[in-house]
Design a protein around this motif. Structure first.
Motif, short mmCIF file in Angstrom:
data_model
loop_
_atom_site.label_atom_id
_atom_site.label_comp_id
_atom_site.label_asym_id
_atom_site.label_seq_id
_atom_site.Cartn_x
_atom_site.Cartn_y
_atom_site.Cartn_z
N LEU A 196 -2.24 20.48 -34.75
CA LEU A 196 -2.05 21.91 -34.49
C LEU A 196 -3.36 22.68 -34.54
CD1 LEU A 196 1.21 22.44 -36.57
CD2 LEU A 196 1.02 22.42 -34.07
N SER A 197 -4.25 22.32 -35.48
CA SER A 197 -5.51 23.05 -35.62
C SER A 197 -6.52 22.66 -34.54
CB SER A 197 -6.12 22.80 -37.00
OG SER A 197 -6.49 21.44 -37.16
N GLY A 198 -6.32 21.48 -33.92
CA GLY A 198 -7.30 21.00 -32.95
C GLY A 198 -7.09 21.49 -31.54
N GLN A 199 -6.02 22.24 -31.28
CA GLN A 199 -5.72 22.65 -29.91
C GLN A 199 -6.71 23.70 -29.42
OE1 GLN A 199 -3.79 20.78 -28.22
NE2 GLN A 199 -3.48 19.73 -30.17
N GLN A 200 -7.40 23.36 -28.35
CA GLN A 200 -8.36 24.28 -27.74
C GLN A 200 -8.01 24.60 -26.29
OE1 GLN A 200 -11.18 25.45 -29.44
NE2 GLN A 200 -10.37 24.43 -31.26
N VAL A 201 -7.01 23.89 -25.73
CA VAL A 201 -6.74 24.03 -24.30
C VAL A 201 -5.75 25.15 -23.99
CG1 VAL A 201 -7.24 21.62 -23.82
CG2 VAL A 201 -4.91 22.27 -24.39
N LEU A 247 3.23 28.16 -36.49
CA LEU A 247 3.56 26.85 -37.05
C LEU A 247 2.38 26.25 -37.80
CD1 LEU A 247 5.69 24.64 -37.32
CD2 LEU A 247 4.91 23.71 -35.13
N ARG A 248 1.19 26.43 -37.28
CA ARG A 248 0.00 25.90 -37.96
C ARG A 248 -0.17 26.53 -39.34
NH1 ARG A 248 -4.79 27.36 -34.62
NH2 ARG A 248 -4.70 29.32 -35.77
N ASN A 249 0.04 27.84 -39.44
CA ASN A 249 -0.07 28.51 -40.74
C ASN A 249 0.97 27.98 -41.73
OD1 ASN A 249 -2.19 30.09 -39.84
ND2 ASN A 249 -0.86 31.78 -39.21
N MET A 302 8.34 24.08 -28.75
CA MET A 302 7.86 24.41 -30.09
C MET A 302 7.76 25.93 -30.27
SD MET A 302 6.94 21.54 -31.82
CE MET A 302 5.45 21.79 -32.76
N PRO A 303 7.87 26.40 -31.50
CA PRO A 303 7.57 27.80 -31.77
C PRO A 303 6.08 28.06 -31.59
CG PRO A 303 7.95 26.60 -33.82
CD PRO A 303 8.30 25.67 -32.71
N ASN A 304 5.68 29.31 -31.70
CA ASN A 304 4.28 29.68 -31.54
C ASN A 304 3.37 28.77 -32.37
OD1 ASN A 304 1.82 31.39 -32.66
ND2 ASN A 304 2.38 32.26 -30.69
N ALA A 305 2.39 28.15 -31.72
CA ALA A 305 1.56 27.14 -32.39
C ALA A 305 0.78 27.73 -33.56
CB ALA A 305 0.60 26.51 -31.38
N ILE A 320 6.09 20.90 -25.89
CA ILE A 320 7.43 20.33 -26.04
C ILE A 320 7.41 19.36 -27.21
CG2 ILE A 320 9.18 18.85 -24.96
CD1 ILE A 320 8.18 19.87 -22.25
N CYS A 321 8.46 19.41 -28.01
CA CYS A 321 8.64 18.47 -29.12
C CYS A 321 9.87 17.62 -28.84
CB CYS A 321 8.80 19.22 -30.44
SG CYS A 321 9.13 18.17 -31.87
#
Length: 285
Positions: free
Chosen positions: A245-250, A166-168, A160-163, A256-257
């Protein structure tokens, strides 16, 4: 059945909390599977209703200083619990500067996961905060419902591109449509597109890398046989994607997609001590 674990290192406590926050952002209820070597957080909604699936693995040795468990019996040395992950988050949020956190399976008025958070104190007496979180013990006969999802025989696999970028993009698009189409090819290109009555908006990413898979010969076979310039596409719920995408904290090192044309999008988050798989079924036009 018995379970007892203890976290002492403040970095491990905070990392464990971030994992729980990620799960809580994606699921209101989940299954916690406890084994001698790993913890699993599992969600398996009905695909017929547009449900998603989550499979998250944690190596217990990377988090716990002490860890003891006894399952149903020697042949089935596992424990399956159903619980709201948000309750775990609330307990761990009180432990962000704790000296230690003990987690035990207890029997109060009902089965509970009991968190004992030892807080630092200026006096010689420690101060402990206790959280009792009710859980439902899943009987042995139902364990087969929580098997690890099979890796899809994907048509395309790409990093994936930068999370954050992509989230924005997705956050802006979700005001235009309830669905988003994700497509990619083996030349390192990805497209994210929404279509509305008055407008179509499409964002292009290029020069993305793609992983090299090892394992069964059939994994990714369709991907290897495809024209590198040909795009593979699946249409999914944009709010679910934005939530993911907004929930990623790790802070995964890679995401990978994998796309099965018109059928499913499979996200695979990789970290040193955590892996998370998120399956989103495609939505027909």
């Amino acid at each position: 059945m018995r379970f007892r674990g203890k976290l002492i290192d403040i970095g491990c406590i905070q990392h464990f909390t971030r994992v729980l926050i990620t799960i809580a952002k994606l699921a209101k209820m989940c299954t916690l599977r406890i084994t001698p070597n790993k913890l699993y957080f599992i969600l398996s909604e009905r695909v017929a209703n547009g449900g998603v699936s989550i499979w998250c693995e944690l190596m217990q040795g990377h988090f716990f200083n002490e860890y003891n468990m006894e399952g149903v019996n020697e042949e089935a040395n596992e424990i399956f619990l159903e619980l709201p992950p948000e309750n775990l988050v609330r307990a761990m949020k009180t432990a962000q500067s704790a000296k230690s956190v003990k987690i035990k399976l207890t029997k109060k008025h009902s089965p509970c996961l009991t968190f004992e958070v030892e807080q630092p104190s200026l006096s010689s007496h420690s101060r402990t905060v206790v959280h009792d979180i009710p859980v439902h013990i899943i009987p042995r006969r139902l364990w087969d419902e929580f098997d690890e999802p099979e890796m899809p025989d994907f048509d395309i696999s790409i990093y994936m591109p930068n999370a954050r970028v992509l989230r924005n993009v997705v956050d802006r698009m979700k005001n235009l449509s309830n669905f988003v189409s994700i497509s990619a090819n083996q030349n390192g290109a990805m497209r994210v597109k929404v279509e509305a009555d008055q407008v179509t908006v499409e964002t292009h990413f290029k020069d993305l890398e793609y992983p090299t898979w090892s394992g069964p010969s059939d994994i990714g076979q369709r991907s290897r046989n495809r024209d590198p310039a040909e795009f593979v596409e699946a249409r999914i719920d944009i709010r679910r994607l934005a939530q993911f995408l907004s929930g990623q904290q790790v802070n995964p090192s890679k995401i990978i997609c994998n796309i099965v044309d018109t059928r499913v999008v499979h996200f695979f988050l990789l970290h040193d001590d955590v892996s998370l798989q998120y399956f989103m079924p495609a939505i027909s036009l």
